[in-house]
Design a protein around this motif. Structure first.
Motif, mmCIF file in Angstrom:
data_model
loop_
_atom_site.group_PDB
_atom_site.id
_atom_site.type_symbol
_atom_site.label_atom_id
_atom_site.label_comp_id
_atom_site.label_asym_id
_atom_site.label_seq_id
_atom_site.Cartn_x
_atom_site.Cartn_y
_atom_site.Cartn_z
ATOM 1 N N THR A 1 39.641 32.448 12.602
ATOM 2 C CA THR A 1 41.410 31.807 12.986
ATOM 3 C C THR A 1 42.120 32.178 12.112
ATOM 4 O OG1 THR A 1 41.593 30.922 15.242
ATOM 5 C CG2 THR A 1 43.619 31.366 14.473
ATOM 6 N N TYR A 2 42.767 32.942 11.605
ATOM 7 C CA TYR A 2 43.007 32.725 9.927
ATOM 8 C C TYR A 2 44.979 32.728 10.217
ATOM 9 C CZ TYR A 2 39.311 35.442 7.950
ATOM 10 O OH TYR A 2 38.559 36.008 6.925
ATOM 11 N N TYR A 3 45.137 32.021 8.503
ATOM 12 C CA TYR A 3 46.377 31.219 8.923
ATOM 13 C C TYR A 3 47.022 31.618 7.993
ATOM 14 C CZ TYR A 3 44.597 27.665 11.872
ATOM 15 O OH TYR A 3 44.112 27.082 13.306
ATOM 16 N N ARG A 4 48.736 32.001 7.533
ATOM 17 C CA ARG A 4 49.037 32.275 7.517
ATOM 18 C C ARG A 4 50.642 31.539 6.645
ATOM 19 N NH1 ARG A 4 49.901 37.123 9.796
ATOM 20 N NH2 ARG A 4 48.738 37.777 8.684
ATOM 21 N N LEU A 5 50.647 31.439 5.645
ATOM 22 C CA LEU A 5 52.247 30.699 5.584
ATOM 23 C C LEU A 5 53.390 31.522 5.860
ATOM 24 C CD1 LEU A 5 53.334 28.446 4.364
ATOM 25 C CD2 LEU A 5 53.869 29.071 1.992
ATOM 26 N N LYS A 6 54.078 30.776 6.695
ATOM 27 C CA LYS A 6 55.894 31.822 7.189
ATOM 28 C C LYS A 6 56.744 31.565 5.772
ATOM 29 C CE LYS A 6 56.743 31.421 11.545
ATOM 30 N NZ LYS A 6 57.478 31.060 12.694
ATOM 31 N N PRO A 7 56.981 32.356 4.832
ATOM 32 C CA PRO A 7 57.976 31.965 3.484
ATOM 33 C C PRO A 7 59.211 31.937 3.947
ATOM 34 C CG PRO A 7 56.629 34.499 3.547
ATOM 35 C CD PRO A 7 56.358 33.795 4.691
ATOM 36 N N ASP A 8 59.694 32.348 5.221
ATOM 37 C CA ASP A 8 61.471 32.306 5.737
ATOM 38 C C ASP A 8 61.016 31.036 5.822
ATOM 39 O OD1 ASP A 8 61.341 35.347 4.595
ATOM 40 O OD2 ASP A 8 61.368 35.290 6.962
ATOM 41 N N VAL A 9 60.338 30.213 6.261
ATOM 42 C CA VAL A 9 60.103 28.887 6.767
ATOM 43 C C VAL A 9 60.891 28.058 5.178
ATOM 44 C CG1 VAL A 9 59.700 26.998 7.993
ATOM 45 C CG2 VAL A 9 59.450 29.187 9.009
#
Length: 102
Positions: free
Chosen positions: A68-76
């Motif tokens: 499982t890859y994780y990606r930051l949600k920059p808008d948050v």
């Protein structure tokens, strides 16, 4: 104006390991194995922190085979930064305001 959602997000990001995870994910999308290597945290501990970040809407997941890859949600992050920028601007504008004591 800060909301309770903002306060919850600040609490989520206040943990040193979660902040380290967010910092790493700001640079690239990583799987749990990469994050264990980078942080030195135990996999179970890391998974718990990733769950908190996911539930807070800070990261999103992408299944890839057995990983499982994780990606930051920059808008948050940008939204929270905008709230702090608004607070700073209010403080600058109100620098000369002083309420008289009774």
């Amino acid at each position: 104006m800060m909301t309770s959602v903002d306060a919850d997000l600040i609490r989520v990001l206040a943990d040193p390991l979660r902040l380290q995870i967010v910092t790493l994910l700001a640079k690239e999308t990583l799987c749990t194995t990469h994050l264990v290597e980078e942080t030195g945290a135990r996999q179970t501990n890391l998974s718990n922190h990733l769950r908190v970040l996911r539930e807070a809407g800070v990261v999103e997941t992408e299944p890839c085979g057995r990983f499982t890859y994780y990606r930051l949600k920059p808008d948050v992050i940008a939204s929270l930064a905008g709230r702090f920028a608004d607070l700073a601007e209010s403080a600058r504008a109100a620098a000369d305001n002083k309420r008289a004591c009774p």
